[in-house]
Design an enzyme around this catalytic site. Structure first.
Site, PDB file in Angstrom:
ATOM      1  CB  SER A   1      -5.120  -1.215  -0.550  1.00  0.00           C
ATOM      2  OG  SER A   1      -4.020  -1.883   0.039  1.00  0.00           O
TER       3      SER A   1
ATOM      4  N   GLY B   1      -8.163  -3.453   1.776  1.00  0.00           N
ATOM      5  CA  GLY B   1      -8.367  -4.253   2.980  1.00  0.00           C
ATOM      6  C   GLY B   1      -8.805  -5.676   2.712  1.00  0.00           C
TER       7      GLY B   1
ATOM      8  CG  ASN C   1      -5.046  -6.393   3.467  1.00  0.00           C
ATOM      9  OD1 ASN C   1      -4.455  -5.494   4.055  1.00  0.00           O
ATOM     10  ND2 ASN C   1      -5.618  -6.198   2.289  1.00  0.00           N
TER      11      ASN C   1
ATOM     12  CG  ASP D   1       0.592   3.892   3.895  1.00  0.00           C
ATOM     13  OD1 ASP D   1       1.576   3.771   3.130  1.00  0.00           O
ATOM     14  OD2 ASP D   1      -0.577   3.621   3.543  1.00  0.00           O
TER      15      ASP D   1
ATOM     16  CG  HIS E   1      -1.159   1.524   0.666  1.00  0.00           C
ATOM     17  ND1 HIS E   1      -1.393   1.762   2.013  1.00  0.00           N
ATOM     18  CD2 HIS E   1      -1.965   0.497   0.308  1.00  0.00           C
ATOM     19  CE1 HIS E   1      -2.308   0.918   2.441  1.00  0.00           C
ATOM     20  NE2 HIS E   1      -2.677   0.137   1.430  1.00  0.00           N
TER      21      HIS E   1
END
Length: 209
Positions: free
Chosen positions: A36, A73, A102, A183, A186
């Site tokens: 991502s 992801g 991830n 979040d 990111h």
């Protein structure tokens, strides 16, 4: 007859010259295999570091096209499963691997992650592509042993496979809360020029005019 043969040879040389010129001027390919952080998660299209890379290459007169094969992801296992086909399709001169975050977030076995990276580097090398490994770090709450093993994995693999490396993708970003989306994972669009600079430093040494 001699005159006719001369013109035939001249025509052939001109045709071969055109093909050689086209082959020489054809843009080379940089393949970005990421998650991502490279797939513009939460960003407007064209504002992520990969798009900025393509613009910088053009501005500096480098003849490269950039293929962004990043998926939000994505893990090292997923990247490994997709890389073979991507190499065959795009035949890149340079492969940038930006993965691993991830794996850590999911607490995956780092021995398996390390082997996935090793396999990806070997796959790219077998296709005569140069590789750039983009290293990540994770917060200390994952435990000191896991955190240190995760971070050291990149340098170990780069040395083992003679790959170029970005020492830390989020250098100049990770310590600034205002450069992250809600979040807290990111980066915002404002962070991506810095992320590009981190990649550009080792990448420019690999580029050809």
């Amino acid at each position: 007859m001699k005159t006719l043969n001369f013109f035939r040879r001249l025509t052939l040389l001109l045709v071969l010259g055109v093909f050689a010129s086209n082959a020489y001027s054809a843009p080379k390919t940089i393949l970005v295999l990421g998650d991502s952080l490279s797939a513009e998660y939460g960003l407007a299209r064209g504002s992520g570091w990969v798009a900025l890379l393509e613009a910088r290459l053009a501005a500096k007169k480098y003849s490269y096209q950039v293929i962004n094969a990043s998926i939000s992801g994505e893990t090292s296992s997923g990247g490994k499963s997709r890389l073979g086909a991507l190499l065959n399709i795009h035949q890149p001169e340079i492969v940038i691997i930006e993965l691993g975050g991830n794996d850590a977030l999911r607490g995956l076995d780092l021995n398996e992650s390390e082997q996935n990276f090793r396999d990806m580097l070997n796959m790219a090398t077998a296709k005569k592509a140069k590789t750039l490994l983009v290293a990540m770090q994770i917060p200390p709450n994952y435990g000191r042993a896991y955190t240190e093993k995760f971070f050291s994995m990149y340098a170990k693999l780069a040395k083992e496979n003679k790959s170029a490396i970005v020492p830390f993708f989020l250098k100049g970003v990770a310590e600034k809360n205002e450069l992250f989306q809600a979040d807290r994972i990111h980066p915002t669009a404002k962070a991506h020029p810095t992320m590009l600079d981190n990649v550009w430093e080792p990448l420019q040494k690999m580029l050809k005019r």
